[in-house]
Design an enzyme around this catalytic site. Structure first.
Site, PDB file in Angstrom:
ATOM      1  N   HIS A 111     -51.148  23.243-119.386  1.00 33.89           N
ATOM      2  CA  HIS A 111     -50.071  23.755-117.991  1.00 33.89           C
ATOM      3  C   HIS A 111     -49.309  24.565-118.834  1.00 33.89           C
ATOM      4  O   HIS A 111     -48.360  23.798-119.319  1.00 33.89           O
ATOM      5  CB  HIS A 111     -49.609  22.387-117.723  1.00 33.89           C
ATOM      6  CG  HIS A 111     -48.944  22.894-116.040  1.00 33.89           C
ATOM      7  ND1 HIS A 111     -49.732  23.097-115.082  1.00 33.89           N
ATOM      8  CD2 HIS A 111     -47.929  22.646-115.973  1.00 33.89           C
ATOM      9  CE1 HIS A 111     -48.570  23.357-113.993  1.00 33.89           C
ATOM     10  NE2 HIS A 111     -48.156  22.822-114.578  1.00 33.89           N
ATOM     11  N   ASP A 143     -55.834  12.541-115.416  1.00 35.42           N
ATOM     12  CA  ASP A 143     -55.955  11.377-115.019  1.00 35.42           C
ATOM     13  C   ASP A 143     -56.288  11.254-113.736  1.00 35.42           C
ATOM     14  O   ASP A 143     -56.629  13.148-113.376  1.00 35.42           O
ATOM     15  CB  ASP A 143     -54.651  10.954-115.573  1.00 35.42           C
ATOM     16  CG  ASP A 143     -53.267  10.625-114.470  1.00 35.42           C
ATOM     17  OD1 ASP A 143     -53.387  12.059-113.926  1.00 35.42           O
ATOM     18  OD2 ASP A 143     -52.069  10.274-115.201  1.00 35.42           O
ATOM     19  N   ASP A 147     -51.940  17.267-113.053  1.00 35.36           N
ATOM     20  CA  ASP A 147     -51.318  17.121-113.604  1.00 35.36           C
ATOM     21  C   ASP A 147     -50.118  15.929-114.470  1.00 35.36           C
ATOM     22  O   ASP A 147     -48.907  16.553-114.557  1.00 35.36           O
ATOM     23  CB  ASP A 147     -49.963  18.791-113.644  1.00 35.36           C
ATOM     24  CG  ASP A 147     -51.252  20.358-113.354  1.00 35.36           C
ATOM     25  OD1 ASP A 147     -52.216  20.147-114.351  1.00 35.36           O
ATOM     26  OD2 ASP A 147     -49.847  21.164-112.754  1.00 35.36           O
ATOM     27  N   GLU A 176     -49.526  28.978-125.622  1.00 39.79           N
ATOM     28  CA  GLU A 176     -50.728  28.495-125.462  1.00 39.79           C
ATOM     29  C   GLU A 176     -52.010  28.337-126.184  1.00 39.79           C
ATOM     30  O   GLU A 176     -52.273  27.329-126.571  1.00 39.79           O
ATOM     31  CB  GLU A 176     -50.908  28.808-124.122  1.00 39.79           C
ATOM     32  CG  GLU A 176     -50.519  28.497-122.621  1.00 39.79           C
ATOM     33  CD  GLU A 176     -51.038  29.216-121.148  1.00 39.79           C
ATOM     34  OE1 GLU A 176     -52.146  28.319-121.562  1.00 39.79           O
ATOM     35  OE2 GLU A 176     -49.968  28.986-120.384  1.00 39.79           O
TER      36      GLU A 176
END
Ligand code: GAR
Length: 220
Positions: A111, A143, A147, A176
């Site tokens: 993210h 989950d 986020d 990233e």
């Protein structure tokens, strides 16, 4: 070390996917990307997979009125390919319990913000508009929330006075491409222990997963 069999889900250009493919190819990351699935027919990620000789599968989400039914189709394809780890790489869809329960604690997402600040979409702009002095990216376990899963690794970049959304996004993206392979390598080495919200890394200095401008693996 057992190499991870990765299934990647992607909706866009796939530069994070490419970073993982490249690190696997140069031997610095013990994974095999065995399947790439996209909900967009023209996703650059699919083309990158084909170029690398990886199975590329387009599964259109539009015929599925129920998100869980769409995820059932994805899970079936991932299982068929013998995937053990799922990587969300710019996958712009909310995933359901169908996917999460099929790969418990084996789904990672990247993210482009320092969670828990700025979940959701257009988060680089949100960081700028808020006036944050630091931005960055987060790799986390997925989950049931958006986020919200336990954080594995983060990288920080400063927000510069002359930044706009494009320049900040580009600078975050560079990080990233380093952070995602790093997190995957820790997973492959069996060094991540999940304890509630905390993810502990055995045998690693904390700076390995909480990075300000992380060290650059070659040729990123
Ligand atoms: C990346 O910045 C990634 O963090 C973001 O989409 C971009 C995909 O780029 N993901 C999300 O915003 C997920 N909510 P890529 O297709 O070039 O890897």
């Amino acid at each position: 070390m057992k190499r991870l069999r990765i299934g990647a889900l992607a909706s866009g250009g796939g530069t994070n996917l490419q970073a993982i493919i490249d690190r696997a190819a140069d031997g610095s990351l013990a994974v095999d990307v065995v399947l790439v699935i996209s909900n967009k027919a023209d996703a650059g990620a699919l083309e990158r997979a084909r170029q690398a000789g990886i199975s590329a599968l387009y599964i259109d989400h539009r015929p599925y009125s129920d998100r869980r039914d769409y995820d059932r189709a994805i899970v079936a394809a991932l299982m068929e390919a013998g995937v053990d780890t799922v990587v969300l790489a710019g996958f712009m869809r909310i995933v359901t319990d169908v996917l999460i329960d099929a790969f418990p604690q084996r789904i990672l997402n990247i993210h482009p913000a320092l969670l828990p600040a700025f979940p959701g979409l257009h988060v680089q702009k949100k960081a700028l508009d808020y006036g944050a002095r630091f931005a960055g990216c987060t790799v986390h376990l997925v989950d049931g929330g958006v986020d919200t899963g336990p954080i594995v690794a983060q990288a920080v970049v400063p927000v510069l006075d002359n930044d706009d959304e494009a320049s900040l996004s580009a600078r975050i993206l560079v990080q990233e491409h380093k952070l995602y392979p790093l997190a995957l390598q820790l997973l492959a080495e069996g060094r991540l222990q999940v304890d509630g919200r905390r993810v502990r890394v055995s045998g690693a200095a904390p700076e390995n997963v909480a990075l300000i401008n992380p060290p650059c693996p070659e040729s990123t």
